[in-house]
Scaffold this motif. Structure first.
Motif, mmCIF file in Angstrom:
data_model
loop_
_atom_site.group_PDB
_atom_site.id
_atom_site.type_symbol
_atom_site.label_atom_id
_atom_site.label_comp_id
_atom_site.label_asym_id
_atom_site.label_seq_id
_atom_site.Cartn_x
_atom_site.Cartn_y
_atom_site.Cartn_z
ATOM 1 N N LYS A 191 40.888 26.298 -75.480
ATOM 2 C CA LYS A 191 40.027 25.112 -75.583
ATOM 3 C C LYS A 191 39.866 24.667 -77.025
ATOM 4 N N LEU A 192 39.828 25.617 -77.950
ATOM 5 C CA LEU A 192 39.715 25.242 -79.355
ATOM 6 C C LEU A 192 40.962 24.490 -79.811
ATOM 7 N N TYR A 193 42.106 24.894 -79.327
ATOM 8 C CA TYR A 193 43.330 24.175 -79.667
ATOM 9 C C TYR A 193 43.338 22.799 -79.007
ATOM 10 N N SER A 194 42.798 22.720 -77.809
ATOM 11 C CA SER A 194 42.748 21.431 -77.124
ATOM 12 C C SER A 194 41.889 20.430 -77.878
ATOM 13 N N SER A 195 40.879 20.922 -78.622
ATOM 14 C CA SER A 195 40.029 20.018 -79.400
ATOM 15 C C SER A 195 40.431 19.988 -80.867
ATOM 16 N N SER A 196 41.659 20.455 -81.156
ATOM 17 C CA SER A 196 42.221 20.387 -82.507
ATOM 18 C C SER A 196 41.422 21.212 -83.500
ATOM 19 N N THR A 197 40.964 22.401 -83.078
ATOM 20 C CA THR A 197 40.261 23.295 -83.993
ATOM 21 C C THR A 197 41.049 24.574 -84.136
ATOM 22 N N SER A 241 29.377 27.284 -77.366
ATOM 23 C CA SER A 241 29.197 25.851 -77.120
ATOM 24 C C SER A 241 30.550 25.161 -76.990
ATOM 25 N N ALA A 242 31.510 25.558 -77.820
ATOM 26 C CA ALA A 242 32.843 24.966 -77.718
ATOM 27 C C ALA A 242 33.530 25.383 -76.421
ATOM 28 N N TYR A 243 33.284 26.633 -75.993
ATOM 29 C CA TYR A 243 33.926 27.138 -74.779
ATOM 30 C C TYR A 243 33.427 26.403 -73.534
ATOM 31 N N THR A 244 32.155 26.029 -73.515
ATOM 32 C CA THR A 244 31.583 25.359 -72.339
ATOM 33 C C THR A 244 31.522 23.847 -72.508
ATOM 34 N N ASN A 245 32.213 23.321 -73.494
ATOM 35 C CA ASN A 245 32.093 21.898 -73.796
ATOM 36 C C ASN A 245 32.734 21.008 -72.735
ATOM 37 N N ASP A 246 33.675 21.548 -71.960
ATOM 38 C CA ASP A 246 34.328 20.741 -70.913
ATOM 39 C C ASP A 246 33.691 20.968 -69.543
ATOM 40 N N ILE A 247 32.434 21.420 -69.526
ATOM 41 C CA ILE A 247 31.728 21.620 -68.264
ATOM 42 C C ILE A 247 31.670 20.294 -67.510
ATOM 43 N N PRO A 248 31.839 20.290 -66.187
ATOM 44 C CA PRO A 248 31.831 19.021 -65.445
ATOM 45 C C PRO A 248 30.514 18.273 -65.595
ATOM 46 N N ARG A 249 30.612 17.025 -65.962
ATOM 47 C CA ARG A 249 29.424 16.162 -66.091
ATOM 48 C C ARG A 249 29.388 15.258 -64.868
#
Length: 632
Positions: A335-341, A358-366
């Protein structure tokens, strides 16, 4: 010739002369430091430099240590002192279980034990040092082995990923000096034995070496293996069986040098994540200018908005089990690579863990169906109110959002405990209502397990009841405040020799903070309920000043220059809503963007407290202050 006490070796402890350590650190042209290259570039050179620096620090500290006899071995004390110590410990345990304002007997025992021990030590020539008890417990780390295609794909990609040099801001000497000055000296060292106290003794030459190592790590996208190792100590959980690893709470003792580097990484990762707005607005945890009361206020405002039209709101609070201990590292890096980190994962207990979670759960379904999502780190909640007032329609829509969330939890290996989760149906009522379950209403489920209905739930430190009367929250807060008042009774009471100023400082720091935590959320509650909190402050004022019973509370507040709780919470609410109204998070701004109902309306909302007239006590104190200002 054996030991003088009949064969038992004398217990000793080591004392470090830190002034001597600081002087010895000035000499850096010594082995093994002189083997470190001037320009550190490769990962091998990084590992060598860290090993040489660690060895040098440990050698210097060891040379500046001396052994002295330890007097904490209770077997050396005569029987009369041992019996007195047992009586003191028994009295302290009794006072802890049943706290009372009068702790004079316990303090008298403590003074007697101290005097007897000092007399004994002077007689035998022992020193006054104490050896701290060491706790050695085990913690067995287990990993769940799953064969799902998603997990295999992520982990295969994780191991095939190659890191490239990046353009992160180089580490400066001033940055490292600032971080070193902020280190806490009482923290335990990690496996390498380098303590924060030793790091704070580093001269500029050693700090420059640290800067070179940190910059080389950034250029190589490398986190040294020596800094990934931790000494894990298990702290037993009360009431749990001692023969199970799960009954212990793991505490990781990490390298102090590693923590410094993690804080360097945290600064740059935070700037990237928050500076570019990569963290979703629903996440309020571990980010600047966001707090627990602000997230609670979002939910309270949403529910009370529904009360105006007599709508019911259903909220579901999820219990995420051991969130930080079970983060899937391969999924995190993906996920960090997916967000360019950039990141290489961190062990439990590190400074980076909250931010990386927080970065790990950032793509939680909204949810897109009107269901609201609220996050504070691992505290997750969903809430929704239906416009047609149909409870069934509300629950069905919430269930679809829960199903979507449950699939995401399973996909990213986050464990949720449905039995410890809770669902509440908020409904306006003037009177306190009991929990009545309608058997025709379907249950909410998470991964085919029922979520229990509850009448109240403690969410981010605030107890929310189904009518939002906050009576249960005020009762819990009052109980905690009374407990702390009893424990501090010897310092805050009538017989205390402390000055009024010191008593007032203790009260503000230790008791008023408990009474007024998240006060903008519940300060609009019924005056009778809030008055129960003011009574505690009144009693403090009377005890701290040793005032007669006939002296008015308003006079005591004036003399102590202490605002009433009503005024204090009103002022705090004004600052709170001023900040929320111009907050960078659009969700919080929208939550407080409304006109409060008139005082005669049957619904009260948090903003109402800003326009309420002062209560009788506050008005009396203000009147006395006005009189004093006139005379001045």
């Amino acid at each position: 010739m054996g030991p003088p006490d009949g064969g038992r070796p004398i217990s000793t402890i080591k004392i470090t002369d830190w002034k001597k350590v600081s002087t010895a650190f000035e000499k850096i042209d010594t082995p093994p430091l002189n083997s470190i290259p001037d320009d550190i570039r490769t990962t091998e050179q990084i590992d060598h430099a860290i090993g040489a620096l660690t060895s040098h620090v440990r050698t210097v500290v060891k040379r500046c240590e001396r052994e002295v006899p330890a007097s904490s071995d209770r077997r050396k004390f005569p029987p009369d002192i041992l019996e007195l110590i047992r009586a003191k410990n028994k009295a302290l345990r009794r006072a802890s279980a049943y706290p009372t304002p009068n702790i004079d007997p316990e303090r008298a025992l403590q003074r007697e034990v101290k005097a007897r021990v000092q007399e004994f030590e002077m007689r035998v020539g022992a020193t006054s040092w104490r050896k701290l008890p060491s706790h050695k417990a085990f913690w067995k780390i287990t990993k769940a082995l799953k064969t799902e295609a998603h997990i295999s794909r992520i982990e295969e990609g994780f191991f095939k990923t190659s890191l490239e040099p990046n353009d992160l801001t180089p580490v400066s000497l001033s940055e490292v000096q600032l971080l070193v000055r902020s280190l806490k000296t009482r923290k335990a060292p990690g496996l390498n034995g380098v303590s924060n106290k030793a790091i704070k003794c580093f001269p500029q030459q050693l700090l420059s070496l640290l800067v070179a190592i940190f910059n080389a790590c950034l250029q190589n996208c490398y986190f040294p293996p020596a800094w990934k190792e931790a000494e894990v100590i298990g702290i037993h959980k009360p009431g749990k069986p001692r023969d199970l690893p799960a009954s212990y709470r793991p505490i990781s003792l990490l390298s102090g040098l590693a923590k410094l580097f993690e804080r360097v990484l945290k600064t740059r990762l935070s700037k990237h994540l928050f500076g570019k707005g990569l963290i979703i607005d629903e996440q309020f945890g571990f980010r600047p200018a966001h707090s627990c009361p602000q997230q609670v206020l979002r939910l309270v405002e949403y529910v009370t908005e529904g009360f105006k039209s007599k709508q019911k709101t259903v909220a579901v609070f999820f219990d995420v089990a051991k969130a930080f201990d079970r983060v899937w590292h391969a999924g995190l890096v993906y996920k960090l690579y997916s967000s360019s980190t950039r990141s290489a994962g961190v062990p439990q207990g590190s400074a980076l863990s909250p931010l990386l979670y927080s970065a790990y759960t950032n793509d939680i379904p909204r949810p897109s169906s009107g269901v609201q999502l609220a996050l504070f780190a691992d505290d997750t909640a969903l809430f929704y109110k239906c416009r047609n007032r149909s409870t069934l329609s509300t629950i069905l829509r919430l269930q679809r959002a829960i199903d979507e969330l449950g699939q995401w939890f399973r996909l990213w290996r986050i464990e949720v405990n449905p039995e410890k989760s809770a669902a509440i149906q908020f409904k306006y009522s003037k009177h306190r209502s009991q929990l009545v379950v309608d058997w025709n209403t379907p249950s909410l489920k998470m991964l085919n397990a029922k979520i229990p209905w509850q009448r109240s739930y403690k969410y981010l430190g605030v107890t929310l009841d189904k009518n939002l009367h906050f009576r249960e929250h005020i009762a819990r807060v009052r109980k905690n405040a009374l407990f702390y008042t009893a424990r501090l009774g010897a310092m805050l009471g009538r017989k205390s020799k402390l000055s009024r100023r010191n008593k007032l400082t203790l009260y503000k720091m230790c008791i008023r903070t408990v009474l007024t935590y998240a006060s903008p959320v519940f300060a609009h509650a019924a005056p009778k309920a809030l008055h129960r909190l003011q009574v505690i402050q009144n009693k403090f004022c009377r005890a701290a000043t040793d005032a007669h019973w006939c002296v008015r509370n308003s006079i005591l507040h004036r003399d102590l220059e202490l605002p009433t709780l009503s005024k204090y919470m009103k002022d705090a609410s004004k600052r709170f809503f001023d900040i929320a109204g111009s907050h960078p998070n659009a969700l919080l701004r929208a939550a407080v963007d409304y006109q409060p109902p008139p005082p005669t309306h049957f619904i009260r909302r948090p903003r109402n407290v800003l326009f309420d007239p002062p209560d009788a006590l506050t008005a009396a104190v203000d009147s006395l202050n006005d009189v004093n200002d006139t005379h001045d």
